[in-house]
Write a protein that holds these residues in place. Structure first.
Motif, PDB file in Angstrom:
ATOM      1  N   GLU A  28       1.244  -1.179  -0.363  1.00 10.31           N
ATOM      2  CA  GLU A  28       0.554  -0.262  -0.077  1.00 10.31           C
ATOM      3  C   GLU A  28       0.968   0.814   0.160  1.00 10.31           C
ATOM      4  O   GLU A  28       1.726   1.448   0.903  1.00 10.31           O
ATOM      5  CB  GLU A  28      -1.016   0.730   1.448  1.00 10.31           C
ATOM      6  N   VAL A  29       0.709   2.211  -0.809  1.00  9.28           N
ATOM      7  CA  VAL A  29       1.481   3.775  -1.021  1.00  9.28           C
ATOM      8  C   VAL A  29       0.755   4.400  -0.135  1.00  9.28           C
ATOM      9  O   VAL A  29       0.275   4.868   0.027  1.00  9.28           O
ATOM     10  CB  VAL A  29       1.175   4.606  -2.311  1.00  9.28           C
ATOM     11  N   GLN A  30       1.882   4.677   0.453  1.00 13.18           N
ATOM     12  CA  GLN A  30       2.241   5.935   2.189  1.00 13.18           C
ATOM     13  C   GLN A  30       2.433   7.117   1.418  1.00 13.18           C
ATOM     14  O   GLN A  30       3.778   6.855   1.792  1.00 13.18           O
ATOM     15  CB  GLN A  30       1.838   5.132   3.266  1.00 13.18           C
ATOM     16  N   LEU A  31       2.483   8.044   2.106  1.00 18.09           N
ATOM     17  CA  LEU A  31       2.997   9.068   2.573  1.00 18.09           C
ATOM     18  C   LEU A  31       2.953   9.694   4.005  1.00 18.09           C
ATOM     19  O   LEU A  31       1.467   9.723   3.792  1.00 18.09           O
ATOM     20  CB  LEU A  31       3.428   9.959   1.820  1.00 18.09           C
ATOM     21  N   VAL A  32       3.787   9.905   4.553  1.00 17.70           N
ATOM     22  CA  VAL A  32       3.082  10.123   5.857  1.00 17.70           C
ATOM     23  C   VAL A  32       4.456  11.932   6.057  1.00 17.70           C
ATOM     24  O   VAL A  32       5.993  11.787   6.360  1.00 17.70           O
ATOM     25  CB  VAL A  32       3.723   9.487   6.991  1.00 17.70           C
ATOM     26  N   GLU A  33       3.823  12.833   5.980  1.00 14.34           N
ATOM     27  CA  GLU A  33       4.657  14.259   6.314  1.00 14.34           C
ATOM     28  C   GLU A  33       5.029  14.564   7.818  1.00 14.34           C
ATOM     29  O   GLU A  33       3.853  13.851   8.829  1.00 14.34           O
ATOM     30  CB  GLU A  33       3.543  15.632   5.852  1.00 14.34           C
ATOM     31  N   SER A  34       5.724  14.787   8.356  1.00 14.22           N
ATOM     32  CA  SER A  34       6.049  15.763   9.780  1.00 14.22           C
ATOM     33  C   SER A  34       7.078  16.502   9.510  1.00 14.22           C
ATOM     34  O   SER A  34       7.742  17.115   8.305  1.00 14.22           O
ATOM     35  CB  SER A  34       6.673  14.461  10.588  1.00 14.22           C
ATOM     36  N   GLY A  35       7.317  17.645  10.715  1.00 13.87           N
ATOM     37  CA  GLY A  35       7.681  18.866  10.801  1.00 13.87           C
ATOM     38  C   GLY A  35       7.071  20.194  10.697  1.00 13.87           C
ATOM     39  O   GLY A  35       7.866  20.821  10.574  1.00 13.87           O
ATOM     40  N   GLY A  36       5.640  20.510  10.897  1.00 13.37           N
ATOM     41  CA  GLY A  36       4.954  21.215  10.790  1.00 13.37           C
ATOM     42  C   GLY A  36       5.248  21.632  11.856  1.00 13.37           C
ATOM     43  O   GLY A  36       5.253  20.800  13.040  1.00 13.37           O
ATOM     44  N   ASP A  37       5.057  23.091  12.785  1.00 13.42           N
ATOM     45  CA  ASP A  37       5.378  23.971  13.715  1.00 13.42           C
ATOM     46  C   ASP A  37       4.259  24.502  13.323  1.00 13.42           C
ATOM     47  O   ASP A  37       4.493  25.983  12.648  1.00 13.42           O
ATOM     48  CB  ASP A  37       6.867  23.335  14.529  1.00 13.42           C
ATOM     49  N   MET A  38       4.685  25.899  14.578  1.00 11.41           N
ATOM     50  CA  MET A  38       4.101  27.156  14.646  1.00 11.41           C
ATOM     51  C   MET A  38       5.713  27.859  15.102  1.00 11.41           C
ATOM     52  O   MET A  38       6.267  27.192  16.074  1.00 11.41           O
ATOM     53  CB  MET A  38       3.618  27.393  15.727  1.00 11.41           C
ATOM     54  N   VAL A  39       5.739  28.455  13.813  1.00 14.69           N
ATOM     55  CA  VAL A  39       7.096  29.874  14.744  1.00 14.69           C
ATOM     56  C   VAL A  39       6.458  31.077  14.053  1.00 14.69           C
ATOM     57  O   VAL A  39       5.827  31.296  13.576  1.00 14.69           O
ATOM     58  CB  VAL A  39       8.391  29.226  13.219  1.00 14.69           C
ATOM     59  N   GLN A  40       7.992  32.128  14.472  1.00 16.00           N
ATOM     60  CA  GLN A  40       7.306  33.469  14.502  1.00 16.00           C
ATOM     61  C   GLN A  40       8.433  33.973  12.465  1.00 16.00           C
ATOM     62  O   GLN A  40       8.485  32.941  12.287  1.00 16.00           O
ATOM     63  CB  GLN A  40       8.409  34.244  15.670  1.00 16.00           C
ATOM     64  N   PRO A  41       7.753  34.859  11.977  1.00 16.00           N
ATOM     65  CA  PRO A  41       8.165  35.033  11.023  1.00 16.00           C
ATOM     66  C   PRO A  41       9.780  35.217  11.199  1.00 16.00           C
ATOM     67  O   PRO A  41       9.872  35.914  12.227  1.00 16.00           O
ATOM     68  CB  PRO A  41       7.825  37.027  10.714  1.00 16.00           C
ATOM     69  N   GLY A  42       9.960  34.806   9.796  1.00 15.64           N
ATOM     70  CA  GLY A  42      11.892  35.076  10.326  1.00 15.64           C
ATOM     71  C   GLY A  42      11.945  33.354   9.911  1.00 15.64           C
ATOM     72  O   GLY A  42      13.208  33.708  10.273  1.00 15.64           O
ATOM     73  N   GLY A  43      11.345  32.630  10.718  1.00 15.02           N
ATOM     74  CA  GLY A  43      11.686  31.409  11.244  1.00 15.02           C
ATOM     75  C   GLY A  43      12.471  30.272  10.498  1.00 15.02           C
ATOM     76  O   GLY A  43      11.519  30.865   9.105  1.00 15.02           O
TER      77      GLY A  43
END
Length: 122
Positions: free
Chosen positions: A1-16
């Motif tokens: 079964e094909v799966q794509l799993v994203e990670s790494g998203g977050d809340m950051v300040q401008p310029g981050g």
């Protein structure tokens, strides 16, 4: 079964900065061109970047050029998006996607991950 799993998203300040990852399962990752697509609240999907498997050629939307870098590690079956100088307009759900035809760079996608949320706010 094909799966794509994203990670790494977050809340950051401008310029981050953030680095997104997309782990691929169930297919020969090295055979396929891959892309990042984002969708901001209340807007349609926006193509962000893609990377060809044959020659590693990369392409970027004007809105992210010179700030984002796409890369891939075929040994780890993983796609990356390094995002620098983030701005509030970059706030979106970020998806990785597989090109529909191996090696053709059609920019049509048949499999998508569940998305990872990036929020840029002070």
């Amino acid at each position: 079964e094909v799966q794509l799993v994203e990670s790494g998203g977050d809340m950051v300040q401008p310029g981050g900065s953030l680095r997104l990852s997309c782990a691929a399962f169930g297919f020969s990752f090295s055979n396929y061109d891959m892309a990042w697509v984002r969708q901001a609240p209340g807007k349609g999907p926006e193509w962000v970047s893609d990377i060809r498997t044959a020659n590693g050629h990369t392409a970027y939307a004007d809105s992210v050029k010179d700030r984002f870098t796409i890369s891939r590690d075929n040994a780890r079956n993983t796609l990356y998006l390094q995002m620098n100088s983030l701005q509030p307009d970059d706030t979106a759900l970020y998806y990785c996607a597989r090109d529909i035809v191996p090696g053709w760079g059609t920019k049509a996608y048949d499999y998508w991950g569940q998305g990872t949320q990036v929020t840029v706010s002070s």
